[in-house]
Scaffold this motif. Structure first.
Motif, PDB file in Angstrom:
ATOM      1  N   ASP A 106     119.896  92.324  69.506  1.00  0.00           N
ATOM      2  CA  ASP A 106     119.762  92.378  70.958  1.00  0.00           C
ATOM      3  C   ASP A 106     118.965  91.188  71.481  1.00  0.00           C
ATOM      4  O   ASP A 106     119.404  90.479  72.388  1.00  0.00           O
ATOM      5  N   LEU A 107     117.783  90.956  70.930  1.00  0.00           N
ATOM      6  CA  LEU A 107     116.899  89.920  71.458  1.00  0.00           C
ATOM      7  C   LEU A 107     117.473  88.523  71.225  1.00  0.00           C
ATOM      8  O   LEU A 107     117.246  87.615  72.040  1.00  0.00           O
ATOM      9  N   ASP A 108     118.195  88.332  70.133  1.00  0.00           N
ATOM     10  CA  ASP A 108     118.769  87.018  69.828  1.00  0.00           C
ATOM     11  C   ASP A 108     120.132  86.796  70.473  1.00  0.00           C
ATOM     12  O   ASP A 108     120.758  85.753  70.271  1.00  0.00           O
ATOM     13  N   LEU A 157     117.208  81.827  73.318  1.00  0.00           N
ATOM     14  CA  LEU A 157     117.031  83.265  73.126  1.00  0.00           C
ATOM     15  C   LEU A 157     116.027  83.542  72.011  1.00  0.00           C
ATOM     16  O   LEU A 157     115.572  82.637  71.323  1.00  0.00           O
ATOM     17  N   THR A 172     118.904  96.716  76.058  1.00  0.00           N
ATOM     18  CA  THR A 172     117.671  96.665  75.270  1.00  0.00           C
ATOM     19  C   THR A 172     116.832  95.448  75.625  1.00  0.00           C
ATOM     20  O   THR A 172     115.635  95.551  75.906  1.00  0.00           O
ATOM     21  N   SER A 173     117.437  94.264  75.615  1.00  0.00           N
ATOM     22  CA  SER A 173     116.673  93.047  75.896  1.00  0.00           C
ATOM     23  C   SER A 173     116.114  93.071  77.309  1.00  0.00           C
ATOM     24  O   SER A 173     114.959  92.668  77.541  1.00  0.00           O
ATOM     25  N   ASN A 174     116.893  93.555  78.262  1.00  0.00           N
ATOM     26  CA  ASN A 174     116.411  93.559  79.633  1.00  0.00           C
ATOM     27  C   ASN A 174     115.364  94.636  79.879  1.00  0.00           C
ATOM     28  O   ASN A 174     114.477  94.460  80.729  1.00  0.00           O
ATOM     29  N   ASN A 232     123.182  93.596  77.979  1.00  0.00           N
ATOM     30  CA  ASN A 232     122.382  94.156  76.886  1.00  0.00           C
ATOM     31  C   ASN A 232     121.166  94.864  77.470  1.00  0.00           C
ATOM     32  O   ASN A 232     120.198  94.228  77.888  1.00  0.00           O
ATOM     33  N   SER A 268     116.773  92.483  66.476  1.00  0.00           N
ATOM     34  CA  SER A 268     117.127  91.063  66.573  1.00  0.00           C
ATOM     35  C   SER A 268     118.526  90.843  67.141  1.00  0.00           C
ATOM     36  O   SER A 268     118.756  89.856  67.858  1.00  0.00           O
ATOM     37  N   MET A 296     111.504  84.421  74.866  1.00  0.00           N
ATOM     38  CA  MET A 296     111.196  85.468  75.846  1.00  0.00           C
ATOM     39  C   MET A 296     109.753  85.356  76.311  1.00  0.00           C
ATOM     40  O   MET A 296     109.462  85.461  77.511  1.00  0.00           O
ATOM     41  N   GLN A 309     118.238  88.524  80.430  1.00  0.00           N
ATOM     42  CA  GLN A 309     119.200  87.951  79.491  1.00  0.00           C
ATOM     43  C   GLN A 309     120.568  88.045  80.164  1.00  0.00           C
ATOM     44  O   GLN A 309     121.122  89.127  80.323  1.00  0.00           O
TER      45      GLN A 309
END
Length: 348
Positions: free
Chosen positions: A220-222, A252, A186-188, A184, A218, A257, A272
């Protein structure tokens, strides 16, 4: 060979695919003996059109569809189509349906119904949509096999980086024992900015400004986007039958984070990480935040880079790394699927 394709969904990837087909038309004819035409397209916003004999990709690209005025016109030589996505998948006059609608991680719909309808109607399917593959790969493969059709999905993980095709075409009878990766972007990307001292909120805004985060990030982050990709890999490469809800999502989300960034050592990078492995009870998959040392290849990646490391029984470890992706890579993965389906199912 000739191949009429229809596009169901035409956002950034679809418009880039049309341009790529136009740019590569001469090379496809010369090197692959393949003439690809576009015989229809459909989006919820712009509606749809069909062209039974197919239009040259350059004609569709020059038309500007599905631009701002798309609702007022269709490409020259096409006829408007009225109906929904399932009816388009069934009725469009195409040899192959490219399914590139928006991901629904919960159940893969309506894309799963689109793929079912196309295969039932005798059309090959190439998709960059992770949803139908994560939720219905066995069913769709069985339907494609029963009908003698192609089903390919290279761009569902790491854009067009050849993971699925590499295993199928280059490493036959090789068993994937486990995998580990950053899937992913976006999260990284957000975590990289946070590592530089930016707050989560500012990092998300910067990712949105750069076009790599949705208005609501969310998924992505979750870990839901990564869970869907993990499901595709476990099911396609390891013979599992998981669903995204079966993937273990560990520590997550936004607060996790912040805590992981605060707790890391100075030389560590928080990522992630997606993992899949064989255990006594079958195949398991996880998505979790890990503080990785600089000796870890994944820990050295930055920004929007993605990667996956496969552990196999014949080639030991294989690591594939993709630089900052954009719709061109995803479109190229779809194009490779179209070419591979045409090779396997020549029609003259």
């Amino acid at each position: 060979m000739e191949m009429r394709i229809a596009l169901l969904g035409c956002g950034n990837v679809g418009t880039r695919l049309i341009k790529l087909l136009a740019e590569k038309d001469a090379a496809l004819r010369r090197e692959q003996n393949l003439a690809i035409t576009i015989s229809g397209a459909y989006t919820r916003r712009a509606g749809g059109w069909t062209a039974a004999n197919g239009l040259a990709p350059a004609v569709v690209a020059a038309s500007g569809w599905p631009g701002a005025a798309a609702g007022e016109r269709v490409p020259e030589g096409a006829q408007p189509f009225s109906g929904d996505g399932v009816s388009f998948a069934t009725q469009c006059p195409a040899d192959l349906l490219v399914e590139i609608t928006t991901l629904n991680p919960a159940d893969g719909q309506p894309a799963l119904d689109h793929a079912r309808a196309a295969l039932a109607a005798g059309k090959h399917v190439a998709t960059a949509n992770k949803g139908p593959i994560a939720h219905g790969l066995r069913e769709l493969r069985a339907l494609a096999t029963e009908r003698g059709l192609g089903l390919r999905f290279e761009s569902t993980v790491m854009d067009g980086t050849p993971i699925i095709n590499m295993m199928e075409f280059s490493l036959p009878v090789t068993e994937v024992l486990s995998f580990r990766g950053l899937l992913n972007s976006t999260s990284n990307y957000v975590l990289s900015l946070m590592s530089e001292g930016m707050s989560l909120e500012d990092a998300v805004r910067e990712a949105q400004r750069a076009g790599v985060a949705e208005a609501d990030p969310s998924n992505d982050l979750d870990g839901w986007d990564a869970s869907v990709k993990a499901t595709v890999l476990t099911n396609a490469l390891m013979g599992a039958d998981l669903r995204p809800q079966d993937v273990r999502r560990i520590g997550l989300g936004a607060e996790a984070m912040r805590q992981a960034i605060a707790a890391r050592q100075p030389d560590q990078n928080v990522k992630q990480v997606v993992e899949g492995r064989r255990e006594a009870g079958g195949v398991v998959a996880e998505v979790k935040l890990l503080a990785l040392p600089p000796t870890d290849t994944l820990g050295r990646l930055s920004g929007m880079e993605t990667a996956v490391r496969l552990v196999t029984d014949t080639m030991q470890e294989l690591t594939l790394i993709e630089g900052e992706g954009d719709p061109t890579q995803t479109a190229m993965g779809v194009l490779s699927d179209i070419v591979n389906i045409a090779r396997a199912h020549p029609k003259g």
